[in-house]
Each structure stands twice: as C-alpha cells, then as structure tokens.
Design an enzyme around this catalytic site. Sequence first.
Site, PDB file in Angstrom:
ATOM      1  N   LYS A  16      42.682   4.928  61.703  1.00 13.04           N
ATOM      2  CA  LYS A  16      42.843   5.521  63.028  1.00 13.04           C
ATOM      3  C   LYS A  16      44.238   6.033  62.964  1.00 13.04           C
ATOM      4  O   LYS A  16      44.551   6.878  63.662  1.00 13.04           O
ATOM      5  CB  LYS A  16      42.735   4.373  64.015  1.00 13.04           C
ATOM      6  CG  LYS A  16      42.817   4.669  65.387  1.00 13.04           C
ATOM      7  CD  LYS A  16      42.110   5.945  66.033  1.00 13.04           C
ATOM      8  CE  LYS A  16      41.917   6.032  67.325  1.00 13.04           C
ATOM      9  NZ  LYS A  16      43.232   6.250  68.101  1.00 13.04           N
TER      10      LYS A  16
ATOM     11  N   HIS B 187      44.204   9.457  61.554  1.00 12.72           N
ATOM     12  CA  HIS B 187      43.665  10.399  62.335  1.00 12.72           C
ATOM     13  C   HIS B 187      44.216  10.820  63.401  1.00 12.72           C
ATOM     14  O   HIS B 187      44.382  12.083  63.890  1.00 12.72           O
ATOM     15  CB  HIS B 187      42.404   9.434  63.048  1.00 12.72           C
ATOM     16  CG  HIS B 187      41.801   9.908  64.396  1.00 12.72           C
ATOM     17  ND1 HIS B 187      42.337   9.849  65.634  1.00 12.72           N
ATOM     18  CD2 HIS B 187      40.672  10.806  64.452  1.00 12.72           C
ATOM     19  CE1 HIS B 187      41.588  10.275  66.672  1.00 12.72           C
ATOM     20  NE2 HIS B 187      40.412  10.961  65.819  1.00 12.72           N
TER      21      HIS B 187
ATOM     22  N   GLU C  73      45.737  14.458  64.396  1.00 10.49           N
ATOM     23  CA  GLU C  73      45.559  15.134  65.492  1.00 10.49           C
ATOM     24  C   GLU C  73      47.080  15.609  66.134  1.00 10.49           C
ATOM     25  O   GLU C  73      46.795  16.739  66.865  1.00 10.49           O
ATOM     26  CB  GLU C  73      45.324  13.932  66.663  1.00 10.49           C
ATOM     27  CG  GLU C  73      44.901  14.358  68.047  1.00 10.49           C
ATOM     28  CD  GLU C  73      44.836  13.076  68.956  1.00 10.49           C
ATOM     29  OE1 GLU C  73      45.623  12.438  69.627  1.00 10.49           O
ATOM     30  OE2 GLU C  73      43.726  12.419  68.760  1.00 10.49           O
TER      31      GLU C  73
END
Length: 301
Positions: A172, A175, A179
């Site tokens: 995460k 991730h 982003e």
Amino acid sequence: MKIAIVGLGKMGMQIAEKLAQGGQEVIANNRSPEAIEKAVTFGAIGAHTKEEVVAAFGHERVVIWLMIPADAVESELAIWLELVPKDSLIIDGGNSDFRNTKRHAELTEAKGIHFMDVGTSGGIHGYDHGFSMMVGGNKEDSESLRPVFDILSKPHGGWRYFGPHGAGHFVKMVHNAIEYGMMESLAEGYRILKEGPYEDLDLATAGAVWQEGSIINSDLNALAEAALSENPNLDGIDGFVAESGEARWTLEIAKEMNMPLPSIQAAFDVRIASQKGETNFGTKLLAALRNKFGGHAINKQ
C-alpha cells in the site's frame, strides 16, 4: 462472525456501512458519539467505549479493525492489548509505516493476540466502487476474513494476500508513492495546457477526450476533469499540498537500498515546496485531486 470497526472517519464509516449492508454483523466505535449514532442507523451495533466493544462479542472471537491515523495506532494498540482476550484478532487498516507494523505485530503476538495489516485503497468512493485491499499477516487469519474482504470488494474492488506482517502495508505504501507520481504528471500536464501558447484552452474538455480511449484514461484523470469542469481556474484554492507519509517512507527505503526513484522524489519535493509557499496551477490541481478522491481538506486562498 462479528467485526468491530474502530474509527468512523471518511473511510471507516464507509467500511462499516458496506459490511452492515452486506449482511455482516458490525460493531461501531468512535470518539464522537454522533458518528456511532450514524452507524446505528444502517444496522451497526453502537459501542461508546472499548469495554463495550469487547463485551459486544460475547463468547465469539474478538475481531477489531482499526481505521485510525498512523500516528495513533501505537497508543491505541497498547490499550486494546490490555482489554481483548487471547486469540483475538486486531487489524490495522490504515496507512501505517510497514516498519512499525512489523513491530506492532511482535508486541501483539507476545500477548497471544493475532495481528494483520490491511492496506486499504478506495478513498471516499470505496462504498460505491469497492475497496482494494492489500493484506499482510498470518495467511490463516486472512482466509478467516475472506467473507469480510469479499463484501468490501464489491462491485469492482479486490483483495490479495501478500505475505507476513507488514507486507500489506508495504504494498500500500508503494501504491501511494506511485499515486504521487501519477498525480504530479497530470498536474504538470494540465498546467502547461493552462499556461502554454494557446489561450483559453478548455482543460475539462481535454480531460474528457483523454478519457475516451486514450492511453492516459484513468480514474485520476476523470477526477481532474471533474475538478476542472466545476472550477476551471481552480479559484479559491491556495495550492498547499499535504503529504501523508507514504511517499516519504518509500523514498527512505529506496535510499537504504541505493535505488533512485526520480519521479516519486520529484513529486514529493513539489509537495514539500508547496508547503513553503511555492504554489502554482499544478499544485492547486493536486490539492483539488486529493479532495476529490479522499475528501482531504483544501486550503482556501
């Protein structure tokens, strides 16, 4: 199986509601009684104290999903570890540093209590679209939560198990760092459209056509199009862009590994500079995007 959702913020409330609407028995706990009362309206069991949360499980296994800020996890965890019985399961569903997650797992399991990390993506649209969940911890515990994950995934989300404690939060973390880079590219592109050689280009129209079969068609670009349709000049936005930690942690790990991440580094640096007053149309769009997908507050001019 019952599950307690502790922390009924933007995502925690959606998770509680989605589970309750999906037939899962949910116990809702939050610092503010108003949030608990709201959760009760969609079928959750309200619990105003930690002791009430534990008591609500009766003789069933205590399963607690924390949806709280990363800097609050350690102090909250210390309290829960004194209250829950052995063999309980505590889940950290927030954006915690995976290095802390590994340490929290050791502290928890020393008490005979299970621990899992579930990096959860979906923002304020997770209830409608489904959440994306990145799971770390004991694989048997992840399988025991399959019904919960399956409900939260519907209709277009998903979940995967990645390995031992911290693996979910690590995936995460990366991730969110990606982003940062994707958002920065969009912000720079729309900025040069705005300030380039052609006056009065319709940026929202550019975003719309890019959503029609182009290679940069994406949820983030759709949110950029929406923000620019509503506020073409991004009036009233001061361009301050917060950073929530994940890109910083990713860059720290990359430095330890002598691995350059130039795009993520540049995106991170732009956010830090914006906090020192270096703002422009691009940083205004970054702030608008954060508000669109995560409900994050916008600093007003």
